[in-house]
Design an enzyme around this catalytic site. Structure first.
Site, PDB file in Angstrom:
ATOM      1  N   HIS A 176       0.888  -1.130  -0.215  1.00 14.03           N
ATOM      2  CA  HIS A 176       0.433   0.098   0.014  1.00 14.03           C
ATOM      3  C   HIS A 176       0.807   1.231   0.011  1.00 14.03           C
ATOM      4  O   HIS A 176       0.616   2.660  -0.800  1.00 14.03           O
ATOM      5  CB  HIS A 176      -0.808   0.132   1.683  1.00 14.03           C
ATOM      6  CG  HIS A 176      -1.732  -0.717   1.137  1.00 14.03           C
ATOM      7  ND1 HIS A 176      -3.325  -1.046   2.386  1.00 14.03           N
ATOM      8  CD2 HIS A 176      -2.544  -1.459   0.540  1.00 14.03           C
ATOM      9  CE1 HIS A 176      -3.799  -1.964   1.225  1.00 14.03           C
ATOM     10  NE2 HIS A 176      -3.891  -2.195   0.413  1.00 14.03           N
ATOM     11  N   ARG A 206      -7.816  -3.612 -18.201  1.00 11.68           N
ATOM     12  CA  ARG A 206      -7.726  -4.652 -17.407  1.00 11.68           C
ATOM     13  C   ARG A 206      -9.038  -5.868 -16.428  1.00 11.68           C
ATOM     14  O   ARG A 206      -7.434  -5.383 -15.559  1.00 11.68           O
ATOM     15  CB  ARG A 206      -6.536  -5.615 -17.540  1.00 11.68           C
ATOM     16  CG  ARG A 206      -5.064  -5.201 -18.577  1.00 11.68           C
ATOM     17  CD  ARG A 206      -4.024  -5.160 -18.259  1.00 11.68           C
ATOM     18  NE  ARG A 206      -2.630  -5.821 -19.283  1.00 11.68           N
ATOM     19  CZ  ARG A 206      -2.312  -4.710 -19.753  1.00 11.68           C
ATOM     20  NH1 ARG A 206      -2.074  -3.712 -19.213  1.00 11.68           N
ATOM     21  NH2 ARG A 206      -1.772  -5.136 -20.220  1.00 11.68           N
ATOM     22  N   ARG A 224     -11.843  -4.468 -21.228  1.00 11.75           N
ATOM     23  CA  ARG A 224     -11.597  -6.458 -21.310  1.00 11.75           C
ATOM     24  C   ARG A 224     -12.222  -6.810 -20.663  1.00 11.75           C
ATOM     25  O   ARG A 224     -12.246  -6.703 -19.387  1.00 11.75           O
ATOM     26  CB  ARG A 224     -10.468  -5.991 -21.820  1.00 11.75           C
ATOM     27  CG  ARG A 224      -9.914  -7.409 -22.006  1.00 11.75           C
ATOM     28  CD  ARG A 224      -8.939  -7.870 -22.603  1.00 11.75           C
ATOM     29  NE  ARG A 224      -7.542  -7.939 -20.901  1.00 11.75           N
ATOM     30  CZ  ARG A 224      -6.371  -7.934 -21.310  1.00 11.75           C
ATOM     31  NH1 ARG A 224      -5.717  -7.776 -21.946  1.00 11.75           N
ATOM     32  NH2 ARG A 224      -5.380  -8.056 -20.125  1.00 11.75           N
ATOM     33  N   GLU A 236      -3.688 -11.493 -30.538  1.00 14.71           N
ATOM     34  CA  GLU A 236      -3.473 -11.178 -29.837  1.00 14.71           C
ATOM     35  C   GLU A 236      -2.111 -13.018 -30.475  1.00 14.71           C
ATOM     36  O   GLU A 236      -1.106 -13.414 -29.648  1.00 14.71           O
ATOM     37  CB  GLU A 236      -3.094 -12.022 -28.187  1.00 14.71           C
ATOM     38  CG  GLU A 236      -4.464 -10.454 -27.850  1.00 14.71           C
ATOM     39  CD  GLU A 236      -4.506 -10.302 -26.723  1.00 14.71           C
ATOM     40  OE1 GLU A 236      -3.667 -10.114 -25.335  1.00 14.71           O
ATOM     41  OE2 GLU A 236      -5.040 -10.951 -25.999  1.00 14.71           O
ATOM     42  N   ASN A 244       2.572  -8.034 -26.869  1.00 11.29           N
ATOM     43  CA  ASN A 244       2.630  -8.606 -25.346  1.00 11.29           C
ATOM     44  C   ASN A 244       2.744 -10.221 -25.896  1.00 11.29           C
ATOM     45  O   ASN A 244       3.328 -11.052 -25.768  1.00 11.29           O
ATOM     46  CB  ASN A 244       1.847  -8.050 -24.011  1.00 11.29           C
ATOM     47  CG  ASN A 244       1.516  -7.378 -23.628  1.00 11.29           C
ATOM     48  OD1 ASN A 244       3.102  -6.128 -24.548  1.00 11.29           O
ATOM     49  ND2 ASN A 244       1.772  -6.510 -22.754  1.00 11.29           N
ATOM     50  N   ASP A 245       1.329 -10.329 -26.160  1.00 17.45           N
ATOM     51  CA  ASP A 245       0.937 -12.334 -26.131  1.00 17.45           C
ATOM     52  C   ASP A 245       1.272 -12.518 -27.573  1.00 17.45           C
ATOM     53  O   ASP A 245       1.697 -13.576 -27.643  1.00 17.45           O
ATOM     54  CB  ASP A 245      -0.869 -12.323 -25.667  1.00 17.45           C
ATOM     55  CG  ASP A 245      -0.686 -12.385 -24.600  1.00 17.45           C
ATOM     56  OD1 ASP A 245      -0.064 -13.381 -23.650  1.00 17.45           O
ATOM     57  OD2 ASP A 245      -1.731 -12.161 -23.857  1.00 17.45           O
ATOM     58  N   ARG A 303       6.930 -15.111 -21.711  1.00 12.49           N
ATOM     59  CA  ARG A 303       7.152 -13.524 -21.827  1.00 12.49           C
ATOM     60  C   ARG A 303       6.523 -13.689 -20.383  1.00 12.49           C
ATOM     61  O   ARG A 303       7.461 -12.162 -19.827  1.00 12.49           O
ATOM     62  CB  ARG A 303       5.911 -12.456 -22.013  1.00 12.49           C
ATOM     63  CG  ARG A 303       4.566 -13.203 -21.189  1.00 12.49           C
ATOM     64  CD  ARG A 303       3.487 -12.355 -22.253  1.00 12.49           C
ATOM     65  NE  ARG A 303       2.617 -11.450 -20.891  1.00 12.49           N
ATOM     66  CZ  ARG A 303       1.853 -10.272 -21.271  1.00 12.49           C
ATOM     67  NH1 ARG A 303       0.746 -11.105 -22.149  1.00 12.49           N
ATOM     68  NH2 ARG A 303       1.331  -9.699 -20.592  1.00 12.49           N
ATOM     69  N   CYS A 350      -2.313  -2.125 -28.194  1.00 12.74           N
ATOM     70  CA  CYS A 350      -2.441  -1.766 -26.446  1.00 12.74           C
ATOM     71  C   CYS A 350      -1.528  -1.860 -25.583  1.00 12.74           C
ATOM     72  O   CYS A 350      -1.460  -2.728 -24.266  1.00 12.74           O
ATOM     73  CB  CYS A 350      -3.746  -1.645 -25.989  1.00 12.74           C
ATOM     74  SG  CYS A 350      -4.780  -3.917 -26.134  1.00 12.74           S
TER      75      CYS A 350
HETATM   76  C1  PEP Z   1      -0.857  -7.620 -24.791  1.00 17.97           C
HETATM   77  O1  PEP Z   1      -1.000  -9.148 -25.209  1.00 17.97           O
HETATM   78  O2  PEP Z   1      -0.559  -7.006 -25.747  1.00 17.97           O
HETATM   79  C2  PEP Z   1      -2.161  -7.278 -23.642  1.00 17.97           C
HETATM   80  C3  PEP Z   1      -2.805  -6.108 -23.905  1.00 17.97           C
HETATM   81  O3  PEP Z   1      -2.868  -7.960 -23.181  1.00 17.97           O
HETATM   82  P1  PEP Z   1      -2.070  -8.203 -21.715  1.00 17.97           P
HETATM   83  O4  PEP Z   1      -0.838  -8.112 -21.265  1.00 17.97           O
HETATM   84  O5  PEP Z   1      -2.821  -8.120 -21.067  1.00 17.97           O
HETATM   85  O6  PEP Z   1      -1.941  -9.872 -21.886  1.00 17.97           O
HETATM   86 MG    MG Z   2      -2.776 -10.211 -23.695  1.00 14.93          MG
END
Ligand code: PEP
Ligand code: MG
Length: 578
Positions: free
Chosen positions: A195, A302, A338, A439, A462-463, A473, A510
């Site tokens: 916190h 998220r 999402r 993704e 990211n995915d 990852r 994103c």
């Molecule tokens: C991604 O996969 O790029 C994404 C934005 O979702 P997360 O990072 O929450 O998997």
């Molecule tokens: Mg993702």
């Protein structure tokens, strides 16, 4: 004086330079003595009075928060502390210990804090286990009262910058940063999600926590440098180091000031292309930094973070309240929520009775796959999002879609949720848009199925990188292989942007690539117009947009798109940013 460095976790960026001011650590200095029988009643009363004093102190702090600009989390933390203080295990049991052991109140309280914290250590749930720190902080506050020390932090020395060095600081302590201008703080305890760390981040004060021994090793008045961005504290720096850091501090301040001026400026390239910059958020509180950094909306909420770090699952009402808060707080700007992305690295403990996540979770029952396997849970969330759509401009975003069949099933679920709300006469936006995340490489290769069925798309790089390169990852040992500029990734991102533009379906990025200022020009050149990122990156990316001439970089971007040698791509991207 010996110069040395301490490493910890920087919870807030920036550089602070100042003299150490030590905060005492009451539990380590508690005396123990035996009382005569006739002194027991008075000692119990003294304990009760200290508890009452701390109660009023917390209430006073709570009342001082009505000003409006204070982060909402302060109030919530103070409420938690008041609740802990009101619990009989802390407010009553020590009285019994005083009576039974005929010991002084400080000692009785210390024994009880010890008993409570060892109970906390046995708890499996990480969130509840972390609350141990709150119990200790509240106990310490009462102890300090009993020892005749007020709860307030020492006032900083007027003549120079002061850095607080403490074993631990409670959120209530950190609130006092608003009254006293401390330059920063260092603690032995704490973690990235504690916190205190959360509050420090929202105040933008340079801080390093989890240094383990800072309180022991640093002496009163010693010169300190906190480099929050590099997670380091330098004690007694020599003159050259000090001069270097003063320069860096100045540069950091100037850069921040300059960026702040861009907050209300529209993101437009030199050749007049309008770009939209949105924020990624994880909790309703995040809309504050999003708006402060000029976000034009929320590009990714998220929602699974509402499910983490807590006992049990949030019901429809609780989720609705969180979504409504964001929809309302963003004042008509678009808010993309999402649906649950649990599984893989975001596994939820305690999903008794629900479908379990198998080994190799990144390829398993994750995100929309999990939701489709748990229709009741999915319906609850879809109803909550739809209800919030009545209070703002809400869109629904579905993670991890791979095929037309999944899209169809999901759309049927949305239709069902709409129908049930309609039958109950509960208001929602009937035209709420439904979008899908790109993704999985399959989603790009067969993007037609997505473009025909969905209102908008958002690339989760990211995915997409993880699945394209088969690089987990969250696995440190293969992190050197995780490469946003791998030619396959560049080609997939370019293909998705191009296909969506031709079909006139809005598309955003994103994933982390959207917030990486080194990649802004490349993404602009590939045709991206909607970016969604952590609020702290918004202004830097906007600055890069403002300095880019998309037409002028087109030939170089085309070369990058065609290249298939990673080293060559890196070289060309460097040229693009030169
Ligand atoms: C991604 O996969 O790029 C994404 C934005 O979702 P997360 O990072 O929450 O998997
Ligand atoms: Mg993702």
């Amino acid at each position: 004086m010996v110069s040395f460095a301490l490493h910890g976790i920087g919870v807030s960026g920036g550089i602070a330079i100042g003299r150490a001011q030590l905060v005492s650590h009451a539990t380590l200095e508690v005396a123990h003595y035996t009382l005569a029988a006739h002194q027991v009643a008075a000692e119990i009363e003294r304990f009760a009075a200290a508890v009452a004093d701390v109660h009023s102190e917390l209430e006073g702090l709570r009342a001082s928060l009505t000003g409006g600009e204070n982060p909402g989390e302060f109030a919530a933390f103070l409420d938690v502390h008041s609740m802990i203080l009101g619990d009989p295990t802390l407010a009553e049991v020590p009285k019994q210990i005083i009576a039974d052991k005929r010991c002084n109140a400080e000692w009785a309280l210390t024994l009880q804090i010890g008993a409570l914290t060892s109970q906390f250590e046995q708890i499996d749930d990480a969130y509840l286990r972390e609350r141990k720190a709150d119990v200790v902080q509240v106990g310490e506050r009462v102890l300090k009262r009993l020892m005749g020390r007020p709860g307030a932090l020492p006032a900083p020395r007027a003549e120079e910058q002061t850095i607080l060095v403490a074993h631990d600081l409670s959120p209530a302590d950190v609130i006092q940063f608003k009254q006293h201008r401390y330059a920063g703080f260092i603690t032995d305890l704490g973690g990235i999600t504690s916190h205190t760390a959360i509050v420090a981040r929202s105040l933008n004060v340079p801080a390093v926590v989890a240094t383990h021994h800072a309180r022991q090793l640093i002496r009163e008045g010693e010169m300190l440098i906190i480099d929050g961005g590099h997670h380091v504290v330098i004690v007694n720096p020599d003159r050259a180091v000090l001069a270097e850091y003063r320069l860096r501090q100045e540069e950091f301040g100037l850069a921040r000031q300059k960026l702040r001026r861009l907050k209300s400026k529209p993101a437009q390239t030199i050749d007049g292309i309008r770009v939209h910059l949105y924020a990624n958020i994880e909790l309703p509180e995040d809309i504050e930094p999003a708006l402060a950094n000029g976000a034009e909306g929320v590009g990714l909420f998220r929602s699974e973070f509402l499910f983490l770090n807590r006992p049990g699952l949030p019901g429809e009402e609780e989720q609705f309240e969180a979504f409504r808060k964001v929809a309302h707080g963003m004042q008509g700007r678009p808010v993309t929520i999402r649906t649950l992305d649990l599984g893989a690295d975001k596994e939820l403990a305690g999903l008794e009775g629900l479908t379990r996540v198998a080994p190799n979770p990144a390829l398993g029952l994750r995100a929309v796959r999990f939701c489709l396997a748990e229709p009741k849970l999915f319906q609850t969330q879809l109803r909550a999002i739809l209800r919030a759509s009545h209070y703002g401009s809400v869109r629904i975003l579905i993670p991890m879609l791979a095929s037309a069949a999944e899209i169809e099933q999901t759309l049927a679920m949305v239709a069902r949720a709409k129908q049930s709300l309609g039958e109950q006469g509960i208001p929602f936006d009937p035209n709420v848009q439904v979008g899908g995340m790109i993704e999985i490489p399959a989603a790009v290769i067969a993007i037609g199925a997505f473009l025909r069925r969905l209102d908008f798309l958002s690339i989760g790089t990211n995915d997409l990188i993880q699945y394209t390169l088969a690089v987990d990852r969250s696995d440190q040992s293969v992190s050197h292989l995780y490469d946003p500029l791998h030619p396959a990734v560049v080609k997939l991102v370019a293909a998705a942007i191009g296909a969506a533009a031709r079909a006139r379906v809005p598309l955003a990025v994103c994933g982390e690539m959207a917030g990486d200022v080194q990649l802004t020009r490349l993404l602009l050149g590939l045709g991206l117009r909607d970016f969604s990122m952590h609020p702290s990156h918004l202004l830097q990316v906007k600055q890069s947009v403002l300095k880019t001439d998309v037409a002028a970089i087109a030939p170089l971007v085309e070369r990058i798109r065609r290249a298939d040698d990673p080293a060559r791509i890196a070289e060309l991207v460097a040229q693009l940013n030169a």
